[in-house]
Design a protein around this motif. Structure first.
Motif, short mmCIF file in Angstrom:
data_model
loop_
_atom_site.label_atom_id
_atom_site.label_comp_id
_atom_site.label_asym_id
_atom_site.label_seq_id
_atom_site.Cartn_x
_atom_site.Cartn_y
_atom_site.Cartn_z
N GLU A 60 46.36 28.72 49.01
CA GLU A 60 46.07 29.11 47.81
C GLU A 60 44.91 28.29 47.31
O GLU A 60 44.12 28.70 46.54
CB GLU A 60 46.83 29.29 47.06
CG GLU A 60 48.04 30.78 46.99
CD GLU A 60 49.38 30.58 46.43
OE1 GLU A 60 49.65 29.45 45.66
OE2 GLU A 60 50.23 31.42 46.68
N ALA A 63 41.56 28.61 48.83
CA ALA A 63 41.06 29.82 48.40
C ALA A 63 40.35 29.72 47.08
O ALA A 63 39.50 30.17 46.81
CB ALA A 63 41.78 31.07 48.46
N ASP A 64 40.96 28.72 46.35
CA ASP A 64 40.27 28.50 44.93
C ASP A 64 38.93 27.85 44.92
O ASP A 64 38.35 27.66 43.82
CB ASP A 64 41.31 27.88 44.06
CG ASP A 64 42.79 28.53 43.80
OD1 ASP A 64 42.56 29.71 43.74
OD2 ASP A 64 43.57 27.83 43.13
N GLN A 69 34.99 35.99 44.34
CA GLN A 69 36.03 36.29 44.72
C GLN A 69 36.23 36.36 46.19
O GLN A 69 35.08 37.00 46.61
CB GLN A 69 36.34 37.78 43.95
CG GLN A 69 37.56 38.42 44.39
CD GLN A 69 38.87 37.80 43.72
OE1 GLN A 69 38.74 37.09 42.72
NE2 GLN A 69 39.87 38.03 44.49
N LEU A 70 37.23 36.12 46.76
CA LEU A 70 37.52 36.34 48.21
C LEU A 70 37.67 37.60 48.69
O LEU A 70 38.52 38.06 48.03
CB LEU A 70 38.61 35.15 48.76
CG LEU A 70 38.35 33.85 49.05
CD1 LEU A 70 39.49 32.87 49.51
CD2 LEU A 70 37.02 33.63 50.22
N GLU A 72 39.66 40.18 50.48
CA GLU A 72 40.84 40.35 51.01
C GLU A 72 41.07 39.79 52.71
O GLU A 72 42.02 39.30 52.65
CB GLU A 72 41.49 41.70 50.67
CG GLU A 72 42.96 41.88 50.96
CD GLU A 72 43.67 40.97 49.84
OE1 GLU A 72 44.94 40.56 50.29
OE2 GLU A 72 43.12 40.78 48.90
N ARG A 75 40.69 36.11 52.72
CA ARG A 75 42.26 35.65 52.04
C ARG A 75 43.33 35.66 53.08
O ARG A 75 44.02 34.67 53.35
CB ARG A 75 42.36 36.17 50.82
CG ARG A 75 43.43 35.62 49.86
CD ARG A 75 43.94 36.24 48.75
NE ARG A 75 42.48 35.73 47.81
CZ ARG A 75 42.51 34.83 47.27
NH1 ARG A 75 43.48 33.77 47.41
NH2 ARG A 75 41.70 34.93 46.20
N ASN A 76 43.40 36.84 53.74
CA ASN A 76 44.42 36.92 54.86
C ASN A 76 44.36 36.04 55.94
O ASN A 76 45.36 35.45 56.32
CB ASN A 76 44.60 38.29 55.30
CG ASN A 76 44.90 39.58 54.22
OD1 ASN A 76 45.49 39.06 53.17
ND2 ASN A 76 44.62 40.47 54.10
N LEU A 79 45.64 32.64 55.09
CA LEU A 79 46.86 32.73 54.91
C LEU A 79 47.38 32.53 56.44
O LEU A 79 48.46 31.77 56.69
CB LEU A 79 47.46 33.72 54.08
CG LEU A 79 47.23 34.08 52.63
CD1 LEU A 79 47.61 35.30 52.15
CD2 LEU A 79 48.11 32.75 52.14
#
Length: 178
Positions: A60, A63-64, A69-70, A72, A75-76, A79
């Motif tokens: 997180e 990603a910040d 905006q990342l 999806e 972002r996945n 993760l």
């Protein structure tokens, strides 16, 4: 370093395949390059190595760092890397992604060191000759290294072509010393 590349290879291949499926190779390349820069930062390395911080929180925080905006999918991916404790591999993942992209696009980036500044015509002749030889589109990055005395040194990945006077003199000295 080779060990990190080996660990990064399956992630790079998976994300490259996903980028191809989404027709978003360029977008993923840029995003991974930025992520790699962030991961290479000394402060970020300390955070990623911190055993007290949960992996989810590391992803997180990572990603910040992105201004926009990342997507999806990215972002996945972050993760997944975080859950596997592999965020530190992002520079290698990005470098391998670029290699896969160059292979797909049949391009090669060459670094050419010369003893003297090359004219645009000389650079174009070199690009044309190397494009024919390598059967790829050549992206040339030229720089001057006056210690070469004369000639050129061409580098790409693991391949080095040393056609410099300094290199030839070193070979001759080695042969005479044997």
């Amino acid at each position: 370093m080779a060990e990190l590349t080996t660990l990064a290879r399956p992630y790079a291949k998976a994300v490259f395949d996903a980028a191809q499926d989404q027709n978003a190779v360029d977008h993923w390349d840029q995003a991974l390059a930025f992520a790699a820069q962030v991961a290479a930062d000394q402060q970020v390395k300390k955070i990623l190595a911190s055993p007290g911080l949960p992996e989810q929180r590391k992803a997180e925080l990572f990603a910040d760092c992105f201004e926009e905006q990342l997507p999806e999918a990215l972002r996945n991916f972050l993760l997944i890397l975080a859950q596997s404790k592999r965020l530190i591999l992002l520079p290698e993942v990005s470098a391998l992604f670029r290699l896969y992209r160059a292979e797909l696009e049949r391009t090669v980036k060459l670094q050419v060191n010369t003893a003297f500044e090359m004219t645009a015509e000389q650079q174009q002749k070199l690009v044309d000759a190397l494009s024919r030889k390598l059967e790829r589109k050549v992206d040339l990055e030229a720089s001057v290294d006056q210690t070469l005395i004369g000639g050129v040194i061409i580098r790409t990945g693991d391949m080095v072509i040393d056609a410099s006077v300094r290199g030839k003199l070193a070979k001759m000295a080695k042969a005479l010393g044997s």
